[in-house]
Design a protein around this motif. Structure first.
Motif, short mmCIF file in Angstrom:
data_model
loop_
_atom_site.label_atom_id
_atom_site.label_comp_id
_atom_site.label_asym_id
_atom_site.label_seq_id
_atom_site.Cartn_x
_atom_site.Cartn_y
_atom_site.Cartn_z
N ALA A 92 0.83 -1.21 0.00
CA ALA A 92 0.00 0.00 0.00
C ALA A 92 0.87 1.26 0.00
N PHE A 93 1.42 1.60 -1.18
CA PHE A 93 2.17 2.84 -1.39
C PHE A 93 1.34 3.74 -2.28
N CYS A 94 1.36 5.04 -2.01
CA CYS A 94 0.59 5.94 -2.86
C CYS A 94 1.02 7.39 -2.64
N LYS A 95 0.55 8.23 -3.53
CA LYS A 95 0.66 9.68 -3.36
C LYS A 95 -0.72 10.29 -3.14
N LYS A 96 -1.75 9.61 -3.63
CA LYS A 96 -3.13 10.06 -3.43
C LYS A 96 -3.96 8.90 -2.90
N PHE A 97 -4.96 9.24 -2.07
CA PHE A 97 -5.73 8.22 -1.35
C PHE A 97 -7.20 8.64 -1.31
N LYS A 98 -8.09 7.69 -1.55
CA LYS A 98 -9.53 7.92 -1.47
C LYS A 98 -10.16 6.72 -0.76
N TYR A 99 -11.21 6.94 0.01
CA TYR A 99 -11.83 5.83 0.74
C TYR A 99 -13.34 5.90 0.65
N GLU A 100 -13.97 4.79 1.04
CA GLU A 100 -15.42 4.66 0.95
C GLU A 100 -15.91 3.86 2.15
N PHE A 101 -17.02 4.31 2.74
CA PHE A 101 -17.69 3.56 3.80
C PHE A 101 -19.06 3.13 3.29
N ASP A 102 -19.45 1.90 3.60
CA ASP A 102 -20.76 1.40 3.22
C ASP A 102 -21.33 0.60 4.39
N ASN A 103 -22.55 0.92 4.77
CA ASN A 103 -23.24 0.21 5.85
C ASN A 103 -24.69 0.05 5.43
N ASN A 104 -25.19 -1.18 5.39
CA ASN A 104 -26.52 -1.39 4.81
C ASN A 104 -27.58 -1.86 5.79
N ASP A 105 -27.36 -1.68 7.10
CA ASP A 105 -28.46 -2.03 8.01
C ASP A 105 -29.16 -0.76 8.49
N ASP A 106 -30.24 -0.92 9.25
CA ASP A 106 -31.09 0.22 9.59
C ASP A 106 -30.79 0.85 10.95
N LYS A 107 -29.70 0.50 11.58
CA LYS A 107 -29.34 1.06 12.88
C LYS A 107 -28.49 2.31 12.68
N ASP A 108 -28.58 3.26 13.63
CA ASP A 108 -27.79 4.48 13.55
C ASP A 108 -26.30 4.16 13.66
N LEU A 109 -25.50 4.81 12.83
CA LEU A 109 -24.05 4.66 12.86
C LEU A 109 -23.45 6.03 12.62
N THR A 110 -22.57 6.44 13.52
CA THR A 110 -21.87 7.71 13.35
C THR A 110 -20.38 7.42 13.22
N ILE A 111 -19.80 7.79 12.09
CA ILE A 111 -18.36 7.68 11.92
C ILE A 111 -17.77 8.96 12.50
N LYS A 112 -17.00 8.84 13.57
CA LYS A 112 -16.44 10.00 14.24
C LYS A 112 -15.16 10.48 13.56
N GLY A 113 -14.43 9.57 12.97
CA GLY A 113 -13.18 9.98 12.34
C GLY A 113 -12.43 8.81 11.73
N LEU A 114 -11.52 9.16 10.84
CA LEU A 114 -10.62 8.18 10.23
C LEU A 114 -9.21 8.72 10.36
N GLU A 115 -8.36 7.97 11.03
CA GLU A 115 -6.96 8.35 11.19
C GLU A 115 -6.12 7.45 10.29
N ILE A 116 -5.26 8.05 9.49
CA ILE A 116 -4.37 7.29 8.60
C ILE A 116 -2.94 7.52 9.06
N ASP A 117 -2.22 6.45 9.34
CA ASP A 117 -0.81 6.54 9.70
C ASP A 117 0.00 6.16 8.46
N LEU A 118 0.98 7.00 8.12
CA LEU A 118 1.79 6.73 6.94
C LEU A 118 3.22 7.18 7.17
N THR A 119 4.13 6.64 6.38
CA THR A 119 5.53 7.05 6.41
C THR A 119 6.01 7.24 4.99
N PRO A 120 6.97 8.15 4.76
CA PRO A 120 7.49 8.32 3.39
C PRO A 120 8.32 7.10 2.99
N GLU A 121 8.29 6.81 1.70
CA GLU A 121 9.06 5.69 1.16
C GLU A 121 10.55 5.98 1.33
#
Length: 127
Positions: A92-121
């Motif tokens: 998983a090496f990149c210069k640009k990054f995109k993500y997607e979340f999908d949840n298909n049930d009927d209960k409440d879901l709150t995504i509070k945050g996404l933390e990405i840890d990375l290091t330079p090559e």
């Protein structure tokens, strides 16, 4: 839901599908702009009152339209701690990054945050 005199007023399940824009990691700092970044882990923080269903996390690298990896997260397993940590593969090496979340049930879901840890090559020179 917007009521427009069409369909039913009550839904039993509304799919959640959220896609981010592209994050350009080349803007992370001038000393490491040219280097690709190695993704280490993603920590998904969420608030879930009812521990059920599955959250799907997909991510895309460097402008690709094909997901690099798709991860299914059983919310019942991680609801008590309120987060899930995904460790990226060594490829998983990149210069640009995109993500997607999908949840298909009927209960409440709150995504509070996404933390990405990375290091330079690492760059090795033949001096």
């Amino acid at each position: 839901k917007i009521v427009a005199n069409k369909g039913t007023k009550v839904e039993s399940a509304i799919d959640m599908n959220w896609v981010s824009g592209w994050t350009d990691f080349r803007e992370a700092g001038t000393s490491i702009q040219r280097a690709r970044k190695r993704l280490r882990y993603a920590r998904i923080n969420f608030d879930r009152a009812t521990a059920s269903g599955t959250l799907t996390f997909k991510y895309y690298l460097d402008g690709s339209t094909t997901a690099h990896e798709t991860v299914s997260i059983a919310l019942a397993t991680y609801a008590s701690q309120g987060f899930y940590v995904h460790y990226f593969p060594l490829t998983a090496f990149c210069k640009k990054f995109k993500y997607e979340f999908d949840n298909n049930d009927d209960k409440d879901l709150t995504i509070k945050g996404l933390e990405i840890d990375l290091t330079p090559e690492s760059v090795v020179s033949n001096l």
